[in-house]
Design a protein around this motif. Structure first.
Motif, PDB file in Angstrom:
ATOM      1  N   THR B  68       0.858  -1.199   0.000  1.00 33.09           N
ATOM      2  CA  THR B  68       0.000   0.000   0.000  1.00 33.09           C
ATOM      3  C   THR B  68       0.889   1.243   0.000  1.00 33.09           C
ATOM      4  O   THR B  68       2.105   1.138  -0.140  1.00 33.09           O
ATOM      5  CB  THR B  68      -0.870   0.035   1.275  1.00 33.09           C
ATOM      6  OG1 THR B  68       0.001   0.227   2.405  1.00 33.09           O
ATOM      7  CG2 THR B  68      -1.654  -1.258   1.461  1.00 33.09           C
ATOM      8  N   SER B  69       0.237   2.381   0.217  1.00 32.17           N
ATOM      9  CA  SER B  69       0.999   3.638   0.216  1.00 32.17           C
ATOM     10  C   SER B  69       1.496   4.016   1.607  1.00 32.17           C
ATOM     11  O   SER B  69       2.103   5.068   1.777  1.00 32.17           O
ATOM     12  CB  SER B  69       0.129   4.762  -0.334  1.00 32.17           C
ATOM     13  OG  SER B  69      -0.971   4.968   0.519  1.00 32.17           O
ATOM     14  N   THR B  72      -1.366   4.547   7.007  1.00 28.25           N
ATOM     15  CA  THR B  72      -2.748   5.021   6.999  1.00 28.25           C
ATOM     16  C   THR B  72      -3.599   4.211   6.023  1.00 28.25           C
ATOM     17  O   THR B  72      -4.694   3.763   6.361  1.00 28.25           O
ATOM     18  CB  THR B  72      -2.793   6.520   6.634  1.00 28.25           C
ATOM     19  OG1 THR B  72      -2.151   7.254   7.676  1.00 28.25           O
ATOM     20  CG2 THR B  72      -4.219   7.007   6.483  1.00 28.25           C
ATOM     21  N   GLU B  73      -3.079   4.001   4.817  1.00 26.80           N
ATOM     22  CA  GLU B  73      -3.869   3.244   3.852  1.00 26.80           C
ATOM     23  C   GLU B  73      -4.067   1.810   4.329  1.00 26.80           C
ATOM     24  O   GLU B  73      -5.169   1.248   4.196  1.00 26.80           O
ATOM     25  CB  GLU B  73      -3.205   3.245   2.462  1.00 26.80           C
ATOM     26  CG  GLU B  73      -4.157   2.675   1.422  1.00 26.80           C
ATOM     27  CD  GLU B  73      -3.510   2.348   0.081  1.00 26.80           C
ATOM     28  OE1 GLU B  73      -2.467   2.934  -0.249  1.00 26.80           O
ATOM     29  OE2 GLU B  73      -4.066   1.502  -0.623  1.00 26.80           O
ATOM     30  N   SER B  74      -3.027   1.204   4.886  1.00 23.98           N
ATOM     31  CA  SER B  74      -3.160  -0.172   5.363  1.00 23.98           C
ATOM     32  C   SER B  74      -4.224  -0.272   6.455  1.00 23.98           C
ATOM     33  O   SER B  74      -5.062  -1.170   6.431  1.00 23.98           O
ATOM     34  CB  SER B  74      -1.822  -0.680   5.898  1.00 23.98           C
ATOM     35  OG  SER B  74      -0.885  -0.789   4.853  1.00 23.98           O
ATOM     36  N   ASN B  76      -6.711   1.832   7.013  1.00 30.89           N
ATOM     37  CA  ASN B  76      -8.012   2.107   6.392  1.00 30.89           C
ATOM     38  C   ASN B  76      -8.535   0.896   5.645  1.00 30.89           C
ATOM     39  O   ASN B  76      -9.699   0.531   5.749  1.00 30.89           O
ATOM     40  CB  ASN B  76      -7.903   3.280   5.407  1.00 30.89           C
ATOM     41  CG  ASN B  76      -8.031   4.631   6.080  1.00 30.89           C
ATOM     42  OD1 ASN B  76      -8.543   5.570   5.496  1.00 30.89           O
ATOM     43  ND2 ASN B  76      -7.580   4.751   7.310  1.00 30.89           N
ATOM     44  N   LEU B  77      -7.650   0.271   4.873  1.00 34.62           N
ATOM     45  CA  LEU B  77      -8.061  -0.884   4.074  1.00 34.62           C
ATOM     46  C   LEU B  77      -8.492  -2.038   4.979  1.00 34.62           C
ATOM     47  O   LEU B  77      -9.495  -2.713   4.720  1.00 34.62           O
ATOM     48  CB  LEU B  77      -6.901  -1.315   3.163  1.00 34.62           C
ATOM     49  CG  LEU B  77      -7.171  -2.448   2.174  1.00 34.62           C
ATOM     50  CD1 LEU B  77      -8.338  -2.129   1.250  1.00 34.62           C
ATOM     51  CD2 LEU B  77      -5.919  -2.747   1.347  1.00 34.62           C
ATOM     52  N   THR B 205      -0.554  -4.203  10.009  1.00 31.47           N
ATOM     53  CA  THR B 205      -0.124  -3.027   9.248  1.00 31.47           C
ATOM     54  C   THR B 205       1.346  -2.718   9.529  1.00 31.47           C
ATOM     55  O   THR B 205       1.767  -2.697  10.688  1.00 31.47           O
ATOM     56  CB  THR B 205      -0.961  -1.797   9.676  1.00 31.47           C
ATOM     57  OG1 THR B 205      -2.311  -1.987   9.248  1.00 31.47           O
ATOM     58  CG2 THR B 205      -0.421  -0.508   9.070  1.00 31.47           C
ATOM     59  N   LEU B 231     -10.608  -0.123  -1.584  1.00 35.07           N
ATOM     60  CA  LEU B 231     -10.863   1.318  -1.425  1.00 35.07           C
ATOM     61  C   LEU B 231     -10.675   2.031  -2.747  1.00 35.07           C
ATOM     62  O   LEU B 231     -11.115   3.155  -2.937  1.00 35.07           O
ATOM     63  CB  LEU B 231      -9.902   1.917  -0.394  1.00 35.07           C
ATOM     64  CG  LEU B 231      -9.961   1.361   1.021  1.00 35.07           C
ATOM     65  CD1 LEU B 231      -8.937   2.066   1.901  1.00 35.07           C
ATOM     66  CD2 LEU B 231     -11.348   1.511   1.608  1.00 35.07           C
ATOM     67  N   GLN B 232      -9.933   1.393  -3.659  1.00 34.05           N
ATOM     68  CA  GLN B 232      -9.751   1.985  -4.985  1.00 34.05           C
ATOM     69  C   GLN B 232      -9.870   0.899  -6.035  1.00 34.05           C
ATOM     70  O   GLN B 232      -9.733  -0.275  -5.740  1.00 34.05           O
ATOM     71  CB  GLN B 232      -8.428   2.747  -5.078  1.00 34.05           C
ATOM     72  CG  GLN B 232      -7.182   1.896  -4.896  1.00 34.05           C
ATOM     73  CD  GLN B 232      -5.931   2.770  -4.800  1.00 34.05           C
ATOM     74  OE1 GLN B 232      -5.860   3.660  -3.974  1.00 34.05           O
ATOM     75  NE2 GLN B 232      -4.955   2.506  -5.652  1.00 34.05           N
ATOM     76  N   ARG B 242      -5.862  -3.850  -4.188  1.00 33.45           N
ATOM     77  CA  ARG B 242      -5.189  -2.565  -4.098  1.00 33.45           C
ATOM     78  C   ARG B 242      -4.556  -2.281  -5.464  1.00 33.45           C
ATOM     79  O   ARG B 242      -3.330  -2.386  -5.625  1.00 33.45           O
ATOM     80  CB  ARG B 242      -4.152  -2.604  -2.982  1.00 33.45           C
ATOM     81  CG  ARG B 242      -3.836  -1.248  -2.389  1.00 33.45           C
ATOM     82  CD  ARG B 242      -2.936  -0.478  -3.298  1.00 33.45           C
ATOM     83  NE  ARG B 242      -2.569   0.821  -2.745  1.00 33.45           N
ATOM     84  CZ  ARG B 242      -1.739   1.646  -3.369  1.00 33.45           C
ATOM     85  NH1 ARG B 242      -1.204   1.312  -4.535  1.00 33.45           N
ATOM     86  NH2 ARG B 242      -1.457   2.803  -2.847  1.00 33.45           N
TER      87      ARG B 242
END
Lengths: 225, 399
Positions: B68-69, B72-74, B76-77, B205, B231-232, B242
């Motif tokens: 992931t980026s 935070t993204e991890s 959130n995902l 994470t 999420l995307q 992802r």
């Protein structure tokens, strides 16, 4: 003396300096007052030496400010202005700057001091980041509290100006003061103010009054921009 | 003036060996791992190898790692992705009140907008979450528990393995296959055991920029069989969960960083623990009216969090900054909301105590000389700020 800065604030309450060129988000003037504060009360206050005291805030909300003034009863000019503050860099620098403004050139009269606005202090500091505006608001509030205290002691009750919060939305119990705080924290539209205060949600009748207040406080603190 | 960086919990500098490993991918190895030609294939293989190396360290399968980026993204995902995918099985989530905002805000979102119910377990005054408090909050509708491995502000280490064990038993006894356990281990890398088999977690994470790796890259370990709502949306990268062209230099860098962190873990932890204790004891013994936030024993070897009574954290931070010492405060003025540290408040202390909290996080560059310099510099600065403060916080609030 004061020169016009445009814009005074950083954008969006971030940590950029007002002119977007320095990574340190305080100006040199702010730093000077922060690292070498002027006129602060070094010892425990001997209140008999002063004839007016003011206080605003509490440590719980992150800022507490106390001021002690010596006012000439004849001319009503501020001869001495001492302070103590619990707060961040901006709060310390704003208070230090305010102490210079009200005592320089023979001292301000209480009438002049009462008219001192937060942005007068900010301008002299060369600007503050937007999210720090509330820090400079505190010191003009403490100043006005001390002015009232002086008149109270002098029994000039007609000169006391009481600033009580007025409820704008009886449903959410949001006051004009709450809206002022929201605008200072960067909420410049009705929607943003509603997010912060919940004003008018469930009572849309009050919204025109709210919008008027937002305009008023934007004008007051940000020059209507 | 020598700069003393004591904010490694915020981010770490890039290890030169990591930088070295990354450089080819910023240059000649520029291919897209999804391409079928040779330029792409070289990179495909290298990304695969990085994934395998990470999987080995975590004791998981390579196909259980999603890049992931960042942290935070991890987070959130894990939270949003699992909750949205498994809503039909239950709408209850358990987390703690002192999680990172990447977990908290995702939970708040689910609570406010998507019909979920979230239980926020409060830590005790020492910053610990008991296994029992999680067990008591579990119920048949619970689909997700998320507890951080080590707290980012006060460094307290939570009993993740014991929690994982207990949750696993509850899942089996009550036949709740959709109940999963997630941990944010961003602060743990380099100090704690990341063996997922021992931790009994279903999702984990990690973040490249807290382990002397690059910024902008992280990973989420997701146990096989767990389905996440993306999420995307886009291509088939990371199994379509992802999508998006891989951050190749980031992934290579993170794999290298994790490998190095793992190799140095025990040695570096004991080195820092000595320095940490010296700093804690030095501050508490030379500066009156201070308290250590968070348990003294169950604590990351690089974390020191102290509340300095009667002064506001940001002012002290700026005074230290001027002395070349870089630290962090979770208190009032650092966040746009002007709220003091939610972590210190979660421990049950009032605002006054939270406002004066300061985090010193040690790392590779930290030496004994640094700690001595801090101990010499700090007392007069605190003294100065106290002399201009009108506040004297009553002892009953912080003792």
């Amino acid at each position: 003396m004061s020169h016009k800065l445009d814009p005074i604030a950083g954008t969006q309450g971030d940590v950029a300096s007002h002119d977007q060129t320095k990574s340190w988000f305080y100006t040199d003037i702010v730093k000077e007052h922060f690292f070498h504060p002027k006129n602060f009360m070094e010892q425990d206050a001997d209140e008999s030496q002063f004839n007016a005291v003011g206080k605003v805030g509490s440590p719980a909300c992150g800022d507490e400010l106390r001021v002690w003034m010596k006012v000439d009863p004849e001319t009503e000019r501020i001869q001495e202005f001492k302070w103590k503050t619990f707060g961040c860099g901006s709060a310390i620098a704003s208070t230090s700057m305010a102490s210079e403004i009200v005592t320089e050139n023979g001292g301000m009269t209480l009438e002049e001091a009462r008219a001192l606005k937060p942005q007068d202090i900010m301008e002299r500091l060369g600007g503050l980041p937007q999210r720090k505006f509330h820090c400079s608001v505190l010191c003009d509030k403490a100043l006005r509290d001390a002015i009232n205290d002086f008149y109270r002691r002098e029994n000039k009750f007609d000169k006391i100006v009481v600033e009580s919060a007025r409820i704008i939305d009886p449903v959410s119990k949001v006051t004009d003061h709450d809206i002022e705080e929201a605008v200072l924290e960067g909420a410049h539209t009705l929607e943003l103010v509603q997010q912060k205060t919940k004003v008018g949600i469930g009572n849309p009748n009050c919204l025109p009054a709210v919008e008027e207040l937002i305009r008023f406080y934007k004008e007051k603190y940000f020059g209507g921009k | 003036m020598q700069d003393i960086y004591l904010d490694h919990a915020a981010t770490t500098p890039l290890d030169p060996r990591v930088r070295e490993a990354m450089l080819p991918y910023l240059d000649e190895k520029y291919g897209n791992p999804s391409s079928f030609h040779s330029t792409g294939k070289i990179v495909t293989d290298d990304v695969r190898q990085a994934r395998e190396s990470i999987a080995q360290i975590l004791h998981v399968r390579a196909d259980e790692i999603l890049f992931t980026s960042g942290g935070t993204e991890s987070d959130n995902l894990a939270i949003l992705g699992h909750a949205r995918m498994n809503k039909q099985f239950g709408n209850h989530i358990i987390t703690t009140s002192f999680e990172h905002h990447a977990v908290l805000e995702a939970c708040i979102r689910l609570e406010k907008k998507e019909g979920f119910e979230v239980t926020y377990i409060a830590p005790d005054r020492d910053g610990m979450i008991s296994v029992d408090s999680i067990a008591k909050a579990l119920r048949p509708e619970t689909i997700l528990v998320s507890v951080m491995y080590a707290n980012n502000e006060i460094g307290t280490i939570q009993p993740i393995a014991e929690m994982g064990n207990m949750i696993q038993k509850y899942r089996e006894e009550h036949n709740l296959p959709h109940l999963v356990f997630h941990t944010d281990a961003c602060q743990a890398t380099g100090y704690l055991d990341l063996n997922v088999e021992k931790l009994h977690v279903d999702m984990l994470t990690l973040n490249g920029s807290k382990m002397y790796g690059p910024k902008g890259v992280g990973l989420l370990y997701v146990k096989r069989g767990i389905k996440l709502e993306p999420l995307q949306f886009g291509g088939a990268q990371e199994r379509g969960i992802r999508p998006g062209t891989e951050n190749v230099p980031g992934i290579i860098g993170m794999a290298k960083a994790l490998e190095l962190a793992q190799a140095d873990r025990v040695k570096e932890s004991s080195r820092l623990e000595v320095l940490r204790n010296k700093l804690i004891e030095g501050i508490l013994s030379t500066i009156p009216r201070t308290r250590l936030n968070g348990d003294k024993e169950q604590r990351l070897p690089n974390n020191v969090n102290i509340s300095f009574m009667d002064i506001e954290g940001e002012a002290l931070l700026l005074y230290l900054d001027a002395a070349g010492i870089y630290v962090s405060t979770g208190s009032a003025c650092t966040s746009a909301s002007l709220d003091p540290s939610h972590v210190i408040l979660a421990l049950g202390f009032p605002y006054e105590v939270a406002h004066g909290s300061m985090r010193f996080s040690l790392g590779h560059s930290t030496t004994e000389k640094d700690i001595e310099f801090v101990l010499k510099t700090l007392p007069p600065l605190v003294e100065t700020l106290r002399s201009i403060s009108p506040v004297r916080v009553d002892e009953k609030y912080w003792m």
